[in-house]
Design an enzyme around this catalytic site. Sequence first.
Site, short mmCIF file in Angstrom:
data_model
loop_
_atom_site.label_atom_id
_atom_site.label_comp_id
_atom_site.label_asym_id
_atom_site.label_seq_id
_atom_site.Cartn_x
_atom_site.Cartn_y
_atom_site.Cartn_z
N GLU A 465 22.92 50.68 -4.36
CA GLU A 465 22.29 52.00 -4.45
C GLU A 465 22.21 52.75 -3.13
OE1 GLU A 465 18.97 52.21 -7.58
OE2 GLU A 465 18.96 50.12 -6.99
N GLU A 778 16.62 40.41 -3.36
CA GLU A 778 15.89 41.31 -4.26
C GLU A 778 14.85 40.54 -5.07
OE1 GLU A 778 16.94 44.83 -7.51
OE2 GLU A 778 18.48 43.38 -6.92
#
Length: 897
Positions: A465, A778
Amino acid sequence: MKIKELKVLNMTEPCGIGDSPYFSWIIESDRQDTVQTVYSLVVKSSNSVVWDTGKVECSKNSFIPYKGKMLKSRCRYSVQITIWDNYGNEASAETWFETALLHPYDWTARWVESSIHRKRSRSGFGKQEPATMFRKSFLIHKKPVKARVYATCHGIYELSINGKKVSGQHFAPEHTVYEKYLCYQTYDVTSCLQEGENVLGMYVGDGWYLGAQTLPNIKKMKHAHAVLFQLEVEYGDGTNQTFISDPGTKASYGPVVSSDLFAGELYDANKEIEGWNSPGFDEKNWKACRIADYGYRNLRPQLGEPVEVIEVLPVKEVLHSQKGETILDFGQNIAGIVQMKTDVPKGTKIVLEHCEVLDKEGNYINNIMSVGGIGKGCDQKDVYISSGKKATYIPHFTYHGFRYVKVTGIQAKAQDFSALVLSSRKEETGTFETSDARLNQLYENTKWSQWANMLSIPTDCPQREKAGWTGDMLVYSKTAMQIEDCTNLFTRWLENMACDQDKYGAIPMVVPNSGKYPVTGKMMNLMYGEKGQATSSGWGDAAVAVPYSMYQITGNTEILRKQYGCMQQWCDYIIKKAKCKKTRGSRLPDDIEEYLWDTGYHYGEWLIPSQNKNGIDMKNLKKIMQMSSCYTAPIFGWNSVRTFAEISEILASENPEDEIYGKNHQKYQEIADKMKRAIQEGVIKKDGSMPAELMGAYVLPIYFDLVPDEMKESFQKHLEDIIAENDNCMDTGFLTTPFLLDALCKIGRRDLAYEMLWQEKIPSWLSEVKAGATTIWENCFGYDAEGNPGNLSFNHYSFGCVDDWMFRYIGGIDTDTAGYRHLIFSPKPDGRLKAAKRTFKTRQGLASCEWAMEERNGRNYFNMKVRIPCNATGTIFLPDGTKEERGSGEYVFETEI
């Protein structure tokens, strides 16, 4: 005594700044207990004084705002600081700064865009139009004494003069809310110019402005590369010349056949145009540019340091997979690009495919999902087509998140490759080292993730992203500021946050709010009947939390003042939303319900390990978020309002003449008190439990002192039981992990906090270290039981927020005042650590704490050495209960334990 590091806007001798500088300096002295008592600042333009503070009786030495005459454009100012200390010593230092173009009318250059027809770029490798070369030839008849280029573009650019790049900056003009805030850069090119013909070149790729995944939220978007540049030349006789972008600027395509920040770059060396940006080039086949009416109102001189190569890594090992692949292992997960030396036949196609992890057999794998987890993954590929000439290839307009690179098309040799680590240039302010290699690696992992995700903006990840998720910054900004000085990077990002704030006061979940995020946000709002752009508690709250963290670490009240309006509008949005009744009704009294933020869309804790063992469950996502948002939304909403009340009080004390701060302190504190009561009576149950039996549900009320006295024992038992049920593993998401270990220390369970820190079972911090991680993941479930990597980012700094706790409890450096004016040295190790060292460069100077356990003659000793910078004081706590109060200096202590 001497003055060190006299800075302007946190930079050394900055060239091309705006009209609101501030000043900072550091004092050093061999004498103990040294404190600044008086300072005097003088700012001059040539020999004319524009600001003289006179003698100011004050110990403040940072974020001193300029309050003199209005600054002029393109003008160099000298700065002199003189200080006096408490011993009567005097010291002086000088520096300078130069302003940029401060007004729209300073621009005589015209926006010009390429007249070469181009299609809109699409996601995926090779689906973009070529990068555009712009050139402008001009004549000068004598050597200049001063020359500045002011430049920007729609896309990202490389600037050259006479065939040579003028800067090591990558990805100018940076990632911003372009329609309201477009940076331009200032370059000193005096030494680049020559008598006779000169050429200014700009090579422009899509970047964020024209990238398919990051298109700005601009109506009637024009998909064309455009440039704006103004070269101002000054000669020794006082005459001047200006050369500008105009229809005389020519454009052509070149070897960058396509480029995308995500998918990668296709470079065909056979399309190179030799000398295109140098004098003597025949440009007759190049197309003249056309005027574009984009205006100058959104232009801002770039604040802060550029994206640069901060480190170069050699190949650690050349691997050969079971599938016969050649894979380069650089030994470290990074954000960056690969530099490649080539000497191969013409037409040879070399493909570089980047990845963060290999599959369980050691083969290349593209595990990265696309944005939103939908569709094909991110290519992360660069392709080079040889012209037959020996060359060194460095990608121009892309970067990747990777440790491994699969090479096809040639026999790869380690010496021909290196990894260029990219990040926004920042000063490293902290170090941390212990007697345990695992904790040292955990710290290194956090630092590398920070480097990878502080690239133009604070991002979530460097591959999928590359987006400015606000929630990630909320939980991590305080830690970030203790590793590197992120002041300018965060300031610029917060200014863009204010640009992205809507008329209702809502802060988007991503800043800049571009690409697919605005549309996705509208869909979210439709689901919940909300107006404006989508936001969430814990994400939008970054509007208050990030400036406040910056203030806590550095004492920066300028950022509080700058962001004050944005913070207030956000708090008003929270208060208004809290007054909305729940859609399905509520049994709570109105005076409780109207102070609880329990309506609208919220992410909740996000990524609670027990709820995401097999990745993000899209089917049950709404249910999982609601499980925790019933407490995260009211608590984070209250925390923003009460923090804003405190910020108002801070600014009121600095600006007693401005009554608005004092009034707001009283107003918002009263509302915050009512919100706290509403949480205690409307969220916390009467039996001393929370609406969800989740670890974070008990962590937040404990940390924020929201638990009524009569329920504290119950809350402690609930938290301890949940931790035991999770086998002493953490089970907190993004929003609660920063507070987990501190909450345990608050209830007297520091032992349990250490148990969770030392935990190596999944999920835990050290489980990642045990698995060989070189960055923060993450989530902790990076691999399944068979060793297959998941579809997640292996480079997310958020859970690295544990470093803040380690700095205080293990490193031993803490503070009870903004900016570390008063330091607390109080390491609290458990028996598994034998030594640690923490350094932190505060705004007063370098502070350090080094301690070690030692056995001598059958006795155990605790040795500690501390350093307190000038202009600060410190309280030292020793294990035997001794408490020492000291001023600046270095001190050594030893106590038997």
